[in-house]
Design a protein around this motif. Structure first.
Motif, PDB file in Angstrom:
ATOM      1  N   SER A   8      10.910   4.390   5.342  1.00  0.00           N
ATOM      2  CA  SER A   8      10.017   5.267   5.542  1.00  0.00           C
ATOM      3  C   SER A   8       8.514   4.513   4.346  1.00  0.00           C
ATOM      4  CB  SER A   8      11.429   6.193   4.178  1.00  0.00           C
ATOM      5  OG  SER A   8      12.559   6.947   4.846  1.00  0.00           O
ATOM      6  N   TRP A   9       8.301   5.687   4.362  1.00  0.00           N
ATOM      7  CA  TRP A   9       6.696   4.980   3.527  1.00  0.00           C
ATOM      8  C   TRP A   9       6.853   5.353   2.485  1.00  0.00           C
ATOM      9  CZ3 TRP A   9       4.369   0.543   3.793  1.00  0.00           C
ATOM     10  CH2 TRP A   9       3.542   0.822   3.020  1.00  0.00           C
ATOM     11  N   LYS A  10       6.880   5.150   0.956  1.00  0.00           N
ATOM     12  CA  LYS A  10       6.097   5.125  -0.332  1.00  0.00           C
ATOM     13  C   LYS A  10       4.833   5.070  -0.630  1.00  0.00           C
ATOM     14  CE  LYS A  10      10.848   4.962  -1.787  1.00  0.00           C
ATOM     15  NZ  LYS A  10      12.049   4.173  -1.736  1.00  0.00           N
ATOM     16  N   LEU A  13       0.181   5.564  -6.671  1.00  0.00           N
ATOM     17  CA  LEU A  13      -1.870   5.463  -6.232  1.00  0.00           C
ATOM     18  C   LEU A  13      -2.557   4.993  -6.042  1.00  0.00           C
ATOM     19  CD1 LEU A  13      -0.949   7.381 -10.058  1.00  0.00           C
ATOM     20  CD2 LEU A  13      -0.334   8.872  -7.497  1.00  0.00           C
ATOM     21  N   THR A  14      -2.255   3.775  -5.458  1.00  0.00           N
ATOM     22  CA  THR A  14      -3.440   2.645  -5.394  1.00  0.00           C
ATOM     23  C   THR A  14      -2.478   2.190  -4.567  1.00  0.00           C
ATOM     24  OG1 THR A  14      -2.654   0.965  -7.732  1.00  0.00           O
ATOM     25  CG2 THR A  14      -4.746   2.958  -7.836  1.00  0.00           C
ATOM     26  N   GLY A  15      -3.590   1.382  -3.792  1.00  0.00           N
ATOM     27  CA  GLY A  15      -2.930   0.763  -3.366  1.00  0.00           C
ATOM     28  C   GLY A  15      -2.290   0.336  -1.570  1.00  0.00           C
ATOM     29  N   GLU A  21      -1.065  -1.658   5.923  1.00  0.00           N
ATOM     30  CA  GLU A  21      -1.429  -3.130   6.048  1.00  0.00           C
ATOM     31  C   GLU A  21      -0.435  -4.393   6.238  1.00  0.00           C
ATOM     32  OE1 GLU A  21      -4.697  -6.164   6.650  1.00  0.00           O
ATOM     33  OE2 GLU A  21      -5.104  -4.011   5.997  1.00  0.00           O
ATOM     34  N   ASP A  22       0.149  -4.980   4.939  1.00  0.00           N
ATOM     35  CA  ASP A  22       0.743  -5.966   4.883  1.00  0.00           C
ATOM     36  C   ASP A  22       2.244  -5.459   5.409  1.00  0.00           C
ATOM     37  OD1 ASP A  22      -0.851  -7.346   2.949  1.00  0.00           O
ATOM     38  OD2 ASP A  22      -0.082  -6.472   1.351  1.00  0.00           O
ATOM     39  N   TYR A  27       5.907  -6.613   9.964  1.00  0.00           N
ATOM     40  CA  TYR A  27       6.926  -6.354  11.268  1.00  0.00           C
ATOM     41  C   TYR A  27       6.336  -7.259  12.565  1.00  0.00           C
ATOM     42  CZ  TYR A  27       9.978  -3.090   8.575  1.00  0.00           C
ATOM     43  OH  TYR A  27      11.273  -3.234   7.913  1.00  0.00           O
ATOM     44  N   ALA A  28       5.067  -6.933  12.804  1.00  0.00           N
ATOM     45  CA  ALA A  28       4.572  -7.997  13.786  1.00  0.00           C
ATOM     46  C   ALA A  28       4.527  -9.163  14.394  1.00  0.00           C
ATOM     47  CB  ALA A  28       3.384  -7.398  13.676  1.00  0.00           C
TER      48      ALA A  28
END
Length: 52
Positions: A8-10, A13-15, A21-22, A27-28
């Motif tokens: 799940s991606w939260k 407001l920034t970044g 990307e990080d 995971y890669a």
């Protein structure tokens, strides 16, 4: 055989781009491959070979 991981991606407001990307790069490194991004639920699906 494949195994899958749902993350799940939260949003914040920034970044967001840098954090995403990080996360993808981390995971890669573990052998996961991005399969799909669900925008409406902010979920990311990864897959990898189970017997790697």
């Amino acid at each position: 055989m494949k195994e899958y991981k749902v993350v799940s991606w939260k949003m914040s407001l920034t970044g967001n781009s840098k954090r995403l990307e990080d996360t993808l790069n981390e995971y890669a490194k573990q052998g996961w491959r991005l399969v799909h991004v669900y925008e409406n639920t902010a979920s990311v699906i990864f897959e990898r070979d189970k017997n790697r």
